[in-house]
Design an enzyme around this catalytic site. Structure first.
Site, mmCIF file in Angstrom:
data_model
loop_
_atom_site.group_PDB
_atom_site.id
_atom_site.type_symbol
_atom_site.label_atom_id
_atom_site.label_comp_id
_atom_site.label_asym_id
_atom_site.label_seq_id
_atom_site.Cartn_x
_atom_site.Cartn_y
_atom_site.Cartn_z
ATOM 1 N N ARG A 133 11.707 58.816 98.560
ATOM 2 C CA ARG A 133 10.902 59.979 99.019
ATOM 3 C C ARG A 133 11.127 60.302 100.382
ATOM 4 O O ARG A 133 11.726 59.587 101.101
ATOM 5 C CB ARG A 133 9.237 59.626 98.867
ATOM 6 C CG ARG A 133 8.409 60.746 99.323
ATOM 7 C CD ARG A 133 7.094 60.141 99.411
ATOM 8 N NE ARG A 133 6.571 59.369 98.273
ATOM 9 C CZ ARG A 133 5.662 58.604 98.358
ATOM 10 N NH1 ARG A 133 4.765 58.477 99.373
ATOM 11 N NH2 ARG A 133 5.164 57.808 97.558
ATOM 12 N N SER A 190 5.002 64.411 94.307
ATOM 13 C CA SER A 190 3.669 64.075 93.801
ATOM 14 C C SER A 190 2.532 64.860 94.652
ATOM 15 O O SER A 190 2.266 65.913 94.437
ATOM 16 C CB SER A 190 3.530 62.536 94.162
ATOM 17 O OG SER A 190 2.302 61.916 93.698
ATOM 18 N N HIS A 191 1.803 64.057 95.335
ATOM 19 C CA HIS A 191 0.520 64.629 96.172
ATOM 20 C C HIS A 191 0.904 65.114 97.594
ATOM 21 O O HIS A 191 -0.047 65.405 98.381
ATOM 22 C CB HIS A 191 -0.502 63.785 95.920
ATOM 23 C CG HIS A 191 -0.174 62.476 96.625
ATOM 24 N ND1 HIS A 191 0.296 61.400 96.246
ATOM 25 C CD2 HIS A 191 -0.708 62.021 97.956
ATOM 26 C CE1 HIS A 191 0.355 60.517 96.949
ATOM 27 N NE2 HIS A 191 0.093 60.768 98.077
ATOM 28 N N LYS A 208 10.811 59.421 90.998
ATOM 29 C CA LYS A 208 10.344 58.354 90.215
ATOM 30 C C LYS A 208 10.965 57.783 89.444
ATOM 31 O O LYS A 208 11.315 58.602 88.734
ATOM 32 C CB LYS A 208 8.774 58.689 89.920
ATOM 33 C CG LYS A 208 8.017 59.011 90.782
ATOM 34 C CD LYS A 208 6.388 59.041 90.528
ATOM 35 C CE LYS A 208 5.152 59.553 91.737
ATOM 36 N NZ LYS A 208 4.005 60.054 91.085
ATOM 37 N N ASP A 260 -3.178 66.166 90.318
ATOM 38 C CA ASP A 260 -2.120 66.065 91.683
ATOM 39 C C ASP A 260 -1.062 66.939 91.283
ATOM 40 O O ASP A 260 -0.814 67.652 90.207
ATOM 41 C CB ASP A 260 -1.826 64.848 92.087
ATOM 42 C CG ASP A 260 -1.192 63.847 91.340
ATOM 43 O OD1 ASP A 260 -0.860 64.193 90.192
ATOM 44 O OD2 ASP A 260 -0.504 62.900 91.678
ATOM 45 N N ASP A 286 1.973 66.281 90.376
ATOM 46 C CA ASP A 286 2.977 65.959 89.049
ATOM 47 C C ASP A 286 2.080 65.237 88.018
ATOM 48 O O ASP A 286 2.685 64.771 87.056
ATOM 49 C CB ASP A 286 3.983 64.917 89.597
ATOM 50 C CG ASP A 286 3.326 63.449 89.986
ATOM 51 O OD1 ASP A 286 2.352 63.627 90.500
ATOM 52 O OD2 ASP A 286 4.026 62.575 89.882
ATOM 53 N N ASP A 311 -0.004 63.234 87.509
ATOM 54 C CA ASP A 311 -0.401 61.512 87.077
ATOM 55 C C ASP A 311 -1.578 61.034 87.338
ATOM 56 O O ASP A 311 -2.152 59.819 87.324
ATOM 57 C CB ASP A 311 0.896 60.475 87.160
ATOM 58 C CG ASP A 311 1.254 60.596 88.747
ATOM 59 O OD1 ASP A 311 0.491 61.224 89.589
ATOM 60 O OD2 ASP A 311 2.269 59.947 89.195
ATOM 61 N N ARG A 312 -2.488 61.801 88.404
ATOM 62 C CA ARG A 312 -3.686 61.324 88.990
ATOM 63 C C ARG A 312 -4.725 62.435 88.325
ATOM 64 O O ARG A 312 -4.424 63.649 88.403
ATOM 65 C CB ARG A 312 -3.452 61.291 90.605
ATOM 66 C CG ARG A 312 -2.566 60.364 91.105
ATOM 67 C CD ARG A 312 -2.697 59.902 92.408
ATOM 68 N NE ARG A 312 -2.815 60.984 93.389
ATOM 69 C CZ ARG A 312 -3.042 60.561 94.530
ATOM 70 N NH1 ARG A 312 -3.452 59.673 95.031
ATOM 71 N NH2 ARG A 312 -2.985 61.634 95.395
ATOM 72 N N HIS A 322 -4.788 57.025 89.647
ATOM 73 C CA HIS A 322 -3.941 56.602 88.686
ATOM 74 C C HIS A 322 -4.596 55.986 87.743
ATOM 75 O O HIS A 322 -5.485 54.812 87.992
ATOM 76 C CB HIS A 322 -2.740 55.923 89.380
ATOM 77 C CG HIS A 322 -1.935 56.497 90.337
ATOM 78 N ND1 HIS A 322 -0.886 57.109 89.863
ATOM 79 C CD2 HIS A 322 -1.857 56.688 91.521
ATOM 80 C CE1 HIS A 322 -0.197 57.785 90.654
ATOM 81 N NE2 HIS A 322 -0.664 57.541 91.827
#
Length: 454
Positions: A15, A104-105, A114, A235, A237, A239-240, A322
């Protein structure tokens, strides 16, 4: 040999800030090194690649795919979509790995990767090991474009049992789950109210992190205005998961996990359910009440997934929202799937979202405090704290930072694996005790020139 910025290889992913610490040429060399690793470790070559809606993602994806091809990999290009769709594709297509390009967030200027090796997350020393690969496998790979969205949506719906009648709000936050959520709502019964469903890498409505209360204000307003039964937020992407109940209250990640455990433990009596060290004691009490075995583990989606596999746990989650289902699913974190499983519980129990929340044990809990801290100080502070607690013969866990346990309360201090800050959280049966805990840690941190802003 190509040199990467020293900061981009993190504990759970790769990242950086685009065109400051992370560049398209890095993506090419990540592809070369990952392809070399897949060949040497698995003897495989089929790799799924997807990307989120950030403005920098298509260019990073193009260079990553070029690097994979030059290492002899056969790439399945999935295009724009949420991270769980890429995870799903690795299982569905029996691929040898997968890479999701996503920030992501994090803010719009950030991006990253990822990574899955086989069906498992690549993290820790294995991610760091990519940087050390100096000799590339040479080859002539291929690229096949595949639209797997319909198959993914059908898989999401497979375990959904809700009937007509619910009024549901959805806020993808202009993130990568927007298109999937729109199509999903057309297939679900009930009435659906969508906001911020258009994918926009500038995130014009709000920051794409559903664990921050202000990012849920728009969804709470939607729920209130339209008298909805529940609202879901995701979020950047997908996944949350963030949840707003019909009264406008937030259901936090650890509370959500405790609620979801009801259905899972009914079908898997005595099973182990895993939460991270930031999670409330209500999780442990509720899982124990339901006949399960609560286990507190290290924070980090890759670490949780690995522990799930080791313990054969059907469900796990983090305070960061998550949620990981191995029960009927694949064991990875998928915000949309978790939302559907929550709706199942509403349906089966006949309870509202707020009734499910209020049935849980009650504690006074702080939110997660992030204390900016020099990288060089983080581990020293944690080490000194452990030594001080040992002298006092205090009861604490050190699986991830320090979690100090009392009969009616606890507090946590840990070093973030993803940024230059310390993480703190507190919980007690009374507000007075909560304030005392915060004051105790605040005094300790002040000795190092850091302050807890309560």
């Amino acid at each position: 040999m190509h040199k990467f910025h020293k900061s981009i290889f993190r504990e759970y992913d790769i990242r950086g800030v685009v065109n400051e610490t992370l560049y398209p040429t890095d993506a090419y060399h990540i592809g070369r090194r990952y392809g070399t690793l897949v060949d040497s470790r698995l003897g495989g070559k089929k790799i799924c690649v997807g990307y989120d809606g950030r403005l920098s993602s298509p260019a990073l994806a193009a260079e990553l795919i070029r690097g994979l091809k030059d290492s002899g990999m056969d790439v399945v290009e999935l295009g724009l979509g949420p991270t769980p769709m890429v995870y799903y594709s690795v299982f569905e297509l029996d691929a040898d790995g997968g890479i999701m390009i996503t920030g992501s967030h994090n803010p719009p200027s950030h991006n990253g990767f990822k990574i899955m090796l086989g069906k498992d997350s690549l993290f820790g020393a294995e991610i760091a090991g990519l940087e050390k690969i100096t000799e590339y496998k040479e080859g002539f790979g291929s690229v096949t474009k595949l639209n797997i969205k319909t198959r993914y949506i059908m898989r999401l719906l497979q375990d959904c049992i809700i009937e007509d009648g619910y009024k549901i709000g959805w806020d993808p936050g202009n993130g990568a789950s927007g298109e999937i959520v729109q199509k999903l709502c057309k297939a679900l019964p009930g009435k659906h109210f969508l906001i911020n469903e258009k994918i926009d890498g500038k995130f014009p409505a709000h920051h794409p992190d559903p664990t921050i209360p202000e990012n849920l204000e728009q969804l709470a307003e939607l729920v209130s205005k339209n008298k909805l039964d529940v609202g879901f937020a995701f979020d950047g992407d997908g996944d949350r998961l963030g949840i707003i109940d019909e009264k406008g209250d937030i259901i936090w990640g650890d509370q959500l996990l405790a609620i979801l455990a009801q259905e899972v433990l009914a079908e898997n009596p005595g099973a182990t359910i895993i939460a991270d060290v930031k999670s409330s004691r209500l999780f442990e009490e509720e899982v124990s009440r339901l006949g399960g075995k609560p286990l507190i583990w290290k924070t980090g989606h890759s670490l949780i997934k690995t522990k799930m596999k080791e313990m054969q746990a059907p469900l796990a989650g983090e305070m960061s929202a998550h949620i990981f289902f191995a029960d009927k699913y694949y064991g990875f974190d998928d915000g949309i799937y978790a939302a559907l499983r929550f709706l199942n519980i509403m349906q089966n129990s006949g309870k509202t979202a707020s009734e499910l929340l209020r049935a849980l044990p009650r504690y006074y809990s702080s939110l997660e405090y992030r204390i900016p801290c020099k990288e060089s100080d983080k581990l020293k502070i944690i080490s000194d704290l452990k030594n001080a607690l040992k002298v006092k013969k205090a009861s604490f866990s050190d699986i991830d930072g320090v979690r100090v346990n009392y009969e009616d309360s606890w507090w946590l201090l840990r070093a973030s694996n993803t940024g230059n800050y310390l993480v703190a959280r507190f919980e007690a049966k009374t507000e007075k005790k909560l304030a005392e805990l915060e004051a105790t840690l605040s005094g300790f941190l002040a000795e190092y020139g850091y302050f807890l802003e309560v």
